[in-house]
Write a protein that holds these residues in place. Structure first.
Motif, PDB file in Angstrom:
ATOM      1  N   TYR A 190     -16.880   3.542  -2.619  1.00 24.04           N
ATOM      2  CA  TYR A 190     -16.174   2.281  -2.103  1.00 24.04           C
ATOM      3  C   TYR A 190     -14.692   2.711  -1.757  1.00 24.04           C
ATOM      4  O   TYR A 190     -14.020   3.547  -2.614  1.00 24.04           O
ATOM      5  N   LYS A 191     -14.151   2.737  -0.317  1.00 19.58           N
ATOM      6  CA  LYS A 191     -13.023   3.451  -0.249  1.00 19.58           C
ATOM      7  C   LYS A 191     -11.984   2.495   0.396  1.00 19.58           C
ATOM      8  O   LYS A 191     -12.209   1.578   1.227  1.00 19.58           O
ATOM      9  N   LEU A 192     -10.903   2.218  -0.538  1.00 13.02           N
ATOM     10  CA  LEU A 192      -9.626   1.300  -0.118  1.00 13.02           C
ATOM     11  C   LEU A 192      -8.593   2.166   0.499  1.00 13.02           C
ATOM     12  O   LEU A 192      -7.982   3.204  -0.204  1.00 13.02           O
ATOM     13  N   LYS A 193      -8.137   1.579   1.662  1.00 17.66           N
ATOM     14  CA  LYS A 193      -6.957   2.343   2.239  1.00 17.66           C
ATOM     15  C   LYS A 193      -5.682   2.141   1.714  1.00 17.66           C
ATOM     16  O   LYS A 193      -5.522   0.835   1.226  1.00 17.66           O
ATOM     17  N   LYS A 194      -4.850   3.010   1.341  1.00 13.23           N
ATOM     18  CA  LYS A 194      -3.508   2.710   1.110  1.00 13.23           C
ATOM     19  C   LYS A 194      -2.733   2.021   2.059  1.00 13.23           C
ATOM     20  O   LYS A 194      -2.666   2.549   3.103  1.00 13.23           O
ATOM     21  N   PRO A 195      -1.891   0.998   1.506  1.00 14.66           N
ATOM     22  CA  PRO A 195      -1.100   0.248   2.641  1.00 14.66           C
ATOM     23  C   PRO A 195       0.349   1.178   2.746  1.00 14.66           C
ATOM     24  O   PRO A 195       1.171   0.758   2.319  1.00 14.66           O
ATOM     25  N   VAL A 196       0.331   2.021   3.481  1.00 22.02           N
ATOM     26  CA  VAL A 196       1.416   3.029   3.633  1.00 22.02           C
ATOM     27  C   VAL A 196       1.170   3.570   5.010  1.00 22.02           C
ATOM     28  O   VAL A 196       0.431   3.404   5.846  1.00 22.02           O
ATOM     29  N   ALA A 251      -1.240   1.806   7.524  1.00 25.64           N
ATOM     30  CA  ALA A 251      -1.936   1.075   7.311  1.00 25.64           C
ATOM     31  C   ALA A 251      -1.182  -0.069   6.554  1.00 25.64           C
ATOM     32  O   ALA A 251      -1.926  -0.524   5.312  1.00 25.64           O
ATOM     33  N   ARG A 252      -0.210  -0.481   6.727  1.00 24.56           N
ATOM     34  CA  ARG A 252       0.719  -1.251   6.047  1.00 24.56           C
ATOM     35  C   ARG A 252       0.100  -2.932   6.150  1.00 24.56           C
ATOM     36  O   ARG A 252       0.506  -3.748   5.413  1.00 24.56           O
ATOM     37  N   SER A 253      -0.245  -3.137   7.209  1.00 20.13           N
ATOM     38  CA  SER A 253      -0.929  -4.548   7.318  1.00 20.13           C
ATOM     39  C   SER A 253      -2.346  -4.691   7.098  1.00 20.13           C
ATOM     40  O   SER A 253      -3.229  -3.640   7.107  1.00 20.13           O
ATOM     41  N   LEU A 254      -2.878  -6.083   6.570  1.00 24.52           N
ATOM     42  CA  LEU A 254      -4.081  -6.036   6.234  1.00 24.52           C
ATOM     43  C   LEU A 254      -4.972  -5.782   7.496  1.00 24.52           C
ATOM     44  O   LEU A 254      -6.177  -5.247   7.229  1.00 24.52           O
ATOM     45  N   ALA A 255      -4.662  -6.412   8.779  1.00 24.95           N
ATOM     46  CA  ALA A 255      -5.333  -6.227   9.937  1.00 24.95           C
ATOM     47  C   ALA A 255      -5.608  -4.812  10.279  1.00 24.95           C
ATOM     48  O   ALA A 255      -6.871  -4.250  10.769  1.00 24.95           O
ATOM     49  N   ALA A 256      -4.492  -3.778  10.261  1.00 34.77           N
ATOM     50  CA  ALA A 256      -4.655  -2.411  10.297  1.00 34.77           C
ATOM     51  C   ALA A 256      -5.755  -1.993   9.450  1.00 34.77           C
ATOM     52  O   ALA A 256      -6.462  -1.210   9.831  1.00 34.77           O
ATOM     53  N   ARG A 257      -5.633  -2.095   8.044  1.00 33.57           N
ATOM     54  CA  ARG A 257      -6.637  -1.712   7.141  1.00 33.57           C
ATOM     55  C   ARG A 257      -8.148  -2.115   7.767  1.00 33.57           C
ATOM     56  O   ARG A 257      -8.926  -1.361   7.580  1.00 33.57           O
ATOM     57  N   ARG A 258      -8.349  -3.331   8.031  1.00 33.21           N
ATOM     58  CA  ARG A 258      -9.551  -3.448   8.190  1.00 33.21           C
ATOM     59  C   ARG A 258      -9.933  -2.823   9.904  1.00 33.21           C
ATOM     60  O   ARG A 258     -11.118  -2.320   9.731  1.00 33.21           O
ATOM     61  N   HIS A 278      -4.482  11.392  -0.062  1.00 35.13           N
ATOM     62  CA  HIS A 278      -3.204  10.896   0.299  1.00 35.13           C
ATOM     63  C   HIS A 278      -3.319   9.581   0.911  1.00 35.13           C
ATOM     64  O   HIS A 278      -2.257   8.737   1.067  1.00 35.13           O
ATOM     65  N   MET A 279      -4.389   9.171   1.552  1.00 39.71           N
ATOM     66  CA  MET A 279      -4.511   7.969   2.307  1.00 39.71           C
ATOM     67  C   MET A 279      -5.298   6.776   1.778  1.00 39.71           C
ATOM     68  O   MET A 279      -5.207   5.821   2.281  1.00 39.71           O
ATOM     69  N   LEU A 328      -1.430 -14.609  -1.363  1.00 39.26           N
ATOM     70  CA  LEU A 328      -2.686 -13.814  -1.791  1.00 39.26           C
ATOM     71  C   LEU A 328      -2.583 -12.377  -0.840  1.00 39.26           C
ATOM     72  O   LEU A 328      -3.219 -11.504  -1.161  1.00 39.26           O
ATOM     73  N   ALA A 329      -2.220 -12.747   0.432  1.00 43.35           N
ATOM     74  CA  ALA A 329      -2.176 -11.396   1.106  1.00 43.35           C
ATOM     75  C   ALA A 329      -1.261 -10.119   0.455  1.00 43.35           C
ATOM     76  O   ALA A 329      -1.372  -9.239   0.618  1.00 43.35           O
ATOM     77  N   ALA A 330      -0.297 -10.681  -0.426  1.00 44.42           N
ATOM     78  CA  ALA A 330       0.477  -9.626  -1.080  1.00 44.42           C
ATOM     79  C   ALA A 330       0.198  -9.227  -2.576  1.00 44.42           C
ATOM     80  O   ALA A 330       0.799  -8.950  -3.497  1.00 44.42           O
ATOM     81  N   ALA A 331      -1.096  -9.336  -2.637  1.00 48.77           N
ATOM     82  CA  ALA A 331      -1.743  -9.421  -3.942  1.00 48.77           C
ATOM     83  C   ALA A 331      -1.370  -7.931  -4.450  1.00 48.77           C
ATOM     84  O   ALA A 331      -1.526  -6.911  -3.524  1.00 48.77           O
ATOM     85  N   ALA A 332      -0.942  -7.849  -5.373  1.00 46.06           N
ATOM     86  CA  ALA A 332      -0.389  -6.394  -6.078  1.00 46.06           C
ATOM     87  C   ALA A 332      -1.476  -5.284  -5.902  1.00 46.06           C
ATOM     88  O   ALA A 332      -2.408  -5.445  -6.365  1.00 46.06           O
ATOM     89  N   THR A 333      -1.109  -4.188  -5.421  1.00 46.74           N
ATOM     90  CA  THR A 333      -2.169  -2.980  -5.243  1.00 46.74           C
ATOM     91  C   THR A 333      -2.473  -2.698  -6.706  1.00 46.74           C
ATOM     92  O   THR A 333      -3.686  -2.458  -6.707  1.00 46.74           O
ATOM     93  N   ASP A 334      -1.613  -2.704  -7.572  1.00 48.53           N
ATOM     94  CA  ASP A 334      -2.207  -2.052  -9.164  1.00 48.53           C
ATOM     95  C   ASP A 334      -3.421  -3.171  -9.569  1.00 48.53           C
ATOM     96  O   ASP A 334      -4.324  -2.919 -10.377  1.00 48.53           O
ATOM     97  N   ALA A 335      -3.104  -4.487  -9.279  1.00 42.79           N
ATOM     98  CA  ALA A 335      -4.191  -5.631  -9.589  1.00 42.79           C
ATOM     99  C   ALA A 335      -5.364  -5.069  -8.864  1.00 42.79           C
ATOM    100  O   ALA A 335      -6.758  -5.316  -9.496  1.00 42.79           O
TER     101      ALA A 335
END
Length: 373
Positions: free
Chosen positions: A74-80, A87-94, A62-63, A31-38
């Motif tokens: 609604y703003k979704l952070k890129k996992p980059v 923001a590669r980790s879920l915890a960082a994005r939160r 960019h971000m 679940l944590a690896a749910a594809a970004t495109d989805a």
């Protein structure tokens, strides 16, 4: 992971705000690896949001990705990882989402509504702010009308002096209540020296096609003035003028109506918010000038000085503006490092325009320093 064969479902409480999720960051790996495109596909659907939503406009930066509904954003952070932004980790994005809401509520409390979870339920369906395993986090904002933004008003010719005075009043109140930061004067000046060196090294790269001679002369003049007038900077530090500010004060971040709201403060790098208000206001005035409204920028600086009783020397303000212009030239020309921008003339033209502004303000700063000598 996709949203499931039957597609995304409409939240059950149509018309209500999305409720904060009860999930936690520790979720099963699939679940944590749910594809970004989805996730993006789900967030582009009008049926993914509460209330009657007719269409969703998606904007990529960019971000982040930003999804605009009728009244919300609604703003979704890129996992980059991009420089200081990781923001590669879920915890960082939160954390980034929560910090974005916190720092921006200082200047736009009615715009930043909270942080909302993107979840996957037991049937594999994405849901906004509902029970399930959290797979991402979004900043939830009230959408601001484009026609009320400062950059739009400048381009449309509808900006009034009273609008600028209202912006100055809002910022004067903000800086008045901001907690002064303890800053070492030498370190404050050294930070400018480092960035001026980075500007020079980047802007003279042959691949960018900018005239290297004028760039070197400009950067040398900026360094020389910084070294010759340390008192200008040290006085601001001694007067406790350095605060936790906005960090990216541009016209496209200023909403004029129904009340002044200022958005998009930098959340990912607190050091970039450690600023002199004269520097931030000078930057906003510079950007107004770049858009063809130099008079609005001058009005902003005058109004702030009157309202705040803060009157930094003109030479210092011009130095700040020249420094910011050179920095923006560097950021603009670096777009040519990306394949999608490499053959677009816009970014070289923008860099050249910024360099022209940088030279103009440096000349004014040098004249002010000469008059004092």
């Amino acid at each position: 992971m996709t949203a499931g064969g039957s597609g995304p479902r409409v939240p059950s409480s149509a018309g209500a705000a999305p409720a904060p999720a009860a999930g936690i960051d520790a979720v099963p790996a699939p679940l944590a690896a749910a594809a970004t495109d989805a996730k993006l596909a789900f967030l582009r659907l009008a049926t993914s949001y509460p209330g009657p939503v007719r269409r969703v406009d998606a904007i990529e930066t960019h971000m982040s990705w930003v999804f605009l509904t009728g009244h919300d954003a609604y703003k979704l952070k890129k996992p980059v990882r991009l420089g200081q932004f990781d923001a590669r980790s879920l915890a960082a994005r939160r954390r980034y989402c929560e910090e974005e809401v916190r720092v921006n509520r200082r200047l736009a409390p009615d715009v930043y509504l909270g942080v909302v979870a993107l979840c996957v339920d037991a049937r594999g369906q994405f849901r906004l702010g509902r029970d399930g395993a959290v797979v991402d986090w979004l900043v939830w904002m009230r959408r601001l009308p484009a026609r009320h933004m400062l950059d739009h008003a400048i381009r449309a010719g509808t900006l009034r002096a009273q609008d600028i005075r209202r912006v100055a009043s809002r910022l004067a109140a903000f800086y008045r209540t901001a907690t002064p930061l303890s800053v070492d004067a030498g370190a404050y000046r050294a930070a400018f020296a480092r960035e001026l060196g980075r500007n020079r090294r980047a802007l003279v790269r042959p691949a960018y096609g900018l005239a290297p001679g004028p760039v070197r002369d400009l950067c040398a003049a900026q360094q020389a003035l910084l070294a010759a007038r340390p008192d200008w900077f040290d006085e601001r530090v001694r007067s406790h003028r350095i605060v936790d500010g906005h960090g990216d004060l541009r016209p496209e971040h200023v909403c004029l109506a129904p009340q002044v709201s200022i958005i998009d403060a930098i959340e990912f790098a607190p050091a970039l918010r450690i600023v002199d208000p004269a520097d931030e206001l000078g930057f906003l005035a510079l950007e107004c000038e770049r858009l063809g409204a130099a008079g609005a920028g001058a009005c902003l600086l005058r109004s702030y000085a009157e309202l705040a009783g803060d009157r930094p020397g003109a030479g210092l303000v011009h130095f700040y503006q020249g420094y910011r212009a050179a920095l923006r030239a560097r950021l603009a020309i670096r777009h040519l490092d990306e394949a999608r921008f490499r053959h677009a003339p816009e970014w070289r033209r923008r860099a050249e325009r910024y360099l022209g502004l940088a030279q103009s303000h440096q000349d004014s700063a040098d004249a002010a320093a000469h008059a004092l000598s």
